[in-house]
Design a protein around this motif. Structure first.
Motif, PDB file in Angstrom:
ATOM      1  N   PHE A   8      26.554   4.292   6.429  1.00  0.00           N
ATOM      2  CA  PHE A   8      26.191   3.002   5.835  1.00  0.00           C
ATOM      3  C   PHE A   8      25.516   2.058   6.826  1.00  0.00           C
ATOM      4  O   PHE A   8      25.840   0.875   6.914  1.00  0.00           O
ATOM      5  N   THR A   9      24.562   2.585   7.610  1.00  0.00           N
ATOM      6  CA  THR A   9      23.753   1.674   8.415  1.00  0.00           C
ATOM      7  C   THR A   9      22.884   0.813   7.496  1.00  0.00           C
ATOM      8  O   THR A   9      22.559  -0.317   7.834  1.00  0.00           O
ATOM      9  N   THR A  10      22.497   1.377   6.349  1.00  0.00           N
ATOM     10  CA  THR A  10      21.798   0.591   5.339  1.00  0.00           C
ATOM     11  C   THR A  10      22.831  -0.007   4.396  1.00  0.00           C
ATOM     12  O   THR A  10      23.564   0.721   3.726  1.00  0.00           O
ATOM     13  N   ILE A  11      22.904  -1.329   4.345  1.00  0.00           N
ATOM     14  CA  ILE A  11      23.907  -1.990   3.494  1.00  0.00           C
ATOM     15  C   ILE A  11      23.257  -2.837   2.419  1.00  0.00           C
ATOM     16  O   ILE A  11      23.941  -3.511   1.657  1.00  0.00           O
ATOM     17  N   LYS A  12      21.924  -2.803   2.342  1.00  0.00           N
ATOM     18  CA  LYS A  12      21.219  -3.493   1.267  1.00  0.00           C
ATOM     19  C   LYS A  12      19.913  -2.744   1.017  1.00  0.00           C
ATOM     20  O   LYS A  12      19.426  -2.009   1.886  1.00  0.00           O
ATOM     21  N   PRO A  13      19.332  -2.881  -0.155  1.00  0.00           N
ATOM     22  CA  PRO A  13      18.080  -2.178  -0.446  1.00  0.00           C
ATOM     23  C   PRO A  13      16.958  -2.617   0.496  1.00  0.00           C
ATOM     24  O   PRO A  13      16.853  -3.791   0.839  1.00  0.00           O
ATOM     25  N   ILE A  14      16.162  -1.668   0.909  1.00  0.00           N
ATOM     26  CA  ILE A  14      15.024  -1.927   1.787  1.00  0.00           C
ATOM     27  C   ILE A  14      13.758  -1.463   1.071  1.00  0.00           C
ATOM     28  O   ILE A  14      13.714  -0.366   0.518  1.00  0.00           O
ATOM     29  N   LEU A  15      12.726  -2.294   1.080  1.00  0.00           N
ATOM     30  CA  LEU A  15      11.455  -1.939   0.452  1.00  0.00           C
ATOM     31  C   LEU A  15      10.391  -1.800   1.529  1.00  0.00           C
ATOM     32  O   LEU A  15      10.168  -2.710   2.328  1.00  0.00           O
ATOM     33  N   GLY A  16       9.753  -0.632   1.577  1.00  0.00           N
ATOM     34  CA  GLY A  16       8.710  -0.384   2.560  1.00  0.00           C
ATOM     35  C   GLY A  16       7.371  -0.098   1.902  1.00  0.00           C
ATOM     36  O   GLY A  16       7.310   0.335   0.742  1.00  0.00           O
ATOM     37  N   VAL A  17       6.291  -0.356   2.639  1.00  0.00           N
ATOM     38  CA  VAL A  17       4.936  -0.101   2.147  1.00  0.00           C
ATOM     39  C   VAL A  17       4.311   0.991   3.013  1.00  0.00           C
ATOM     40  O   VAL A  17       4.293   0.881   4.242  1.00  0.00           O
ATOM     41  N   VAL A  18       3.820   2.031   2.365  1.00  0.00           N
ATOM     42  CA  VAL A  18       3.200   3.152   3.081  1.00  0.00           C
ATOM     43  C   VAL A  18       1.700   3.139   2.797  1.00  0.00           C
ATOM     44  O   VAL A  18       1.289   3.077   1.636  1.00  0.00           O
ATOM     45  N   LYS A  19       0.897   3.187   3.857  1.00  0.00           N
ATOM     46  CA  LYS A  19      -0.562   3.178   3.711  1.00  0.00           C
ATOM     47  C   LYS A  19      -1.153   4.436   4.333  1.00  0.00           C
ATOM     48  O   LYS A  19      -0.661   4.927   5.342  1.00  0.00           O
ATOM     49  N   ASN A  20      -2.231   4.934   3.705  1.00  0.00           N
ATOM     50  CA  ASN A  20      -2.946   6.062   4.313  1.00  0.00           C
ATOM     51  C   ASN A  20      -4.250   5.571   4.936  1.00  0.00           C
ATOM     52  O   ASN A  20      -4.566   4.375   4.890  1.00  0.00           O
ATOM     53  N   ASN A  21      -5.039   6.471   5.511  1.00  0.00           N
ATOM     54  CA  ASN A  21      -6.228   6.055   6.259  1.00  0.00           C
ATOM     55  C   ASN A  21      -7.405   5.650   5.381  1.00  0.00           C
ATOM     56  O   ASN A  21      -8.453   5.227   5.893  1.00  0.00           O
ATOM     57  N   ILE A  22      -7.275   5.744   4.053  1.00  0.00           N
ATOM     58  CA  ILE A  22      -8.357   5.276   3.164  1.00  0.00           C
ATOM     59  C   ILE A  22      -7.931   4.050   2.364  1.00  0.00           C
ATOM     60  O   ILE A  22      -8.595   3.658   1.407  1.00  0.00           O
ATOM     61  N   GLY A  23      -6.799   3.474   2.774  1.00  0.00           N
ATOM     62  CA  GLY A  23      -6.400   2.199   2.176  1.00  0.00           C
ATOM     63  C   GLY A  23      -5.485   2.282   0.967  1.00  0.00           C
ATOM     64  O   GLY A  23      -5.117   1.249   0.403  1.00  0.00           O
ATOM     65  N   ASN A  24      -5.098   3.481   0.550  1.00  0.00           N
ATOM     66  CA  ASN A  24      -4.164   3.601  -0.566  1.00  0.00           C
ATOM     67  C   ASN A  24      -2.745   3.281  -0.092  1.00  0.00           C
ATOM     68  O   ASN A  24      -2.402   3.505   1.067  1.00  0.00           O
ATOM     69  N   THR A  25      -1.934   2.793  -0.993  1.00  0.00           N
ATOM     70  CA  THR A  25      -0.563   2.433  -0.636  1.00  0.00           C
ATOM     71  C   THR A  25       0.425   2.893  -1.706  1.00  0.00           C
ATOM     72  O   THR A  25       0.049   3.111  -2.865  1.00  0.00           O
ATOM     73  N   PHE A  26       1.665   3.062  -1.288  1.00  0.00           N
ATOM     74  CA  PHE A  26       2.755   3.177  -2.249  1.00  0.00           C
ATOM     75  C   PHE A  26       3.982   2.482  -1.663  1.00  0.00           C
ATOM     76  O   PHE A  26       4.111   2.319  -0.450  1.00  0.00           O
TER      77      PHE A  26
END
Length: 336
Positions: free
Chosen positions: A191-209
């Motif tokens: 339980f090092t994570t104790i709350k939801p974390i939201l991350g943004v992932v980008k590729n080299n052509i600018g797309n994200t998820f």
């Protein structure tokens, strides 16, 4: 700061202003007719989403909200001023539930989305409205109506394309931190994570998820044990679930079953979502020669899982290929 993803609030719209009883009185008109104006409408209460807000903390500090009352009408047929509206700023992804009627009023998942939540009371009529050929001096008006009031439950559900699942210490936080800019806490304890974390992932052509990491789930989480169950709702909007498994653990099949059984108990729709098995920590294996044979034996037990990957979050093994396939999946299945 503690993370709040639920809040109970009481909202009351403004009361309508009363109508006025007044008669024209001027120097050469001793008995003028009625000239009482109408009141003003009560103020409304709106909810407005803002991408700069990511928690419901402020609604735990204050949970009663009132819009301004409408002002009463005045003489000379002057209408009372409308009560000021109240706009409550909330995070994107907030679900609004009427606790008394047990219904969902709104599910707000876009930026700058605005919804009327309680309507102000209607104004009262001044005596100018009651003048007739028979009754030329009406001493009659109406009171302004009360505004609506409701007890609401606000539920914040993160907007993410991909959600992370796994037991504690499977390496979810390390994985999310490596592929995104999320500031996750990493440690060699549960339980090092104790709350939801939201991350943004980008590729080299600018797309994200967007990827959501929640606390690890343990056996009997549906009975209140651990932390993960409280945050499983944050995976409801995800289109793809990544189920991280510690491949160095000898109880792989049992560990996978623990997670999926808890998913079924919480929400069967979550269990039915697209799920990929991600076997993490391959760097800890001493002999990698027979790993594919071993994994295929594991997958026989889970025929509903379509894809699997072998990675090491710590050493960045297999991460690039996995992320490329996630981008392809999102492009094909989500951004249609």
């Amino acid at each position: 700061m503690k993370f709040f993803d639920e809040a109970k609030i009481f909202v009351t719209a403004g009361k309508g202003g009363d109508g006025c009883i007044s008669f024209l009185r001027e120097k050469y008109i001793s008995k003028g007719g009625p000239n009482g104006g109408n009141g003003g409408n009560g103020g409304n209460i709106y909810l407005l989403t803002n991408h700069n807000i990511n928690t419901l903390n402020k609604f735990h500090i204050q949970n009663h909200y009132f819009a301004e009352n409408g002002f009463p009408g005045e003489k000379n047929q002057c209408t009372g001023k409308k009560g000021k509206d109240l706009v409550l700023i909330i995070p994107i992804g907030t679900r609004v539930i009427d606790l008394q009627k047990k219904i969902i009023l709104a599910d707000l998942n876009k930026n700058n989305q605005k919804v009327l939540i309680v309507k102000g009371g209607k104004y009262g009529l001044g005596n100018i409205n009651f003048k007739t050929s028979i009754n030329r001096t009406p001493y009659q008006n109406t009171k302004g109506c009360l505004g609506e009031k409701k007890i609401l439950k606000l539920e914040l559900i993160l907007i993410a394309d991909v959600g992370m699942l796994g037991l504690p210490n499977t390496g979810k936080s390390t994985f999310v931190k490596n592929i995104s800019k999320a500031k996750t806490k990493i440690g060699n304890y549960p339980f090092t994570t104790i709350k939801p974390i939201l991350g943004v992932v980008k590729n080299n052509i600018g797309n994200t998820f967007f990827i959501a990491d929640i606390p690890g789930i343990i056996k009997n989480a549906s009975l209140g044990k651990g932390l993960g169950l409280n945050f499983l709702k944050h995976l409801e909007r995800c289109n793809l679930l990544l189920h991280l498994v510690d491949i160095s653990n000898k109880n792989i099949i049992n560990n996978i079953n623990i997670i999926n059984n808890e998913l079924k108990k919480f929400n069967r729709n979550l269990f039915l979502k697209e799920q990929w098995l991600i076997f993490n920590k391959i760097d800890l294996l001493k002999n990698n020669k027979n790993i594919d044979i071993y994994i295929k034996k594991v997958l026989i037990k889970f025929k509903y899982i379509k894809k699997y990957y072998l990675i090491s979050s710590k050493n960045n093994i297999g991460i690039k290929k996995l992320c490329c396939n996630i981008f392809e999946y999102i492009k094909k299945n989500i951004n249609k």
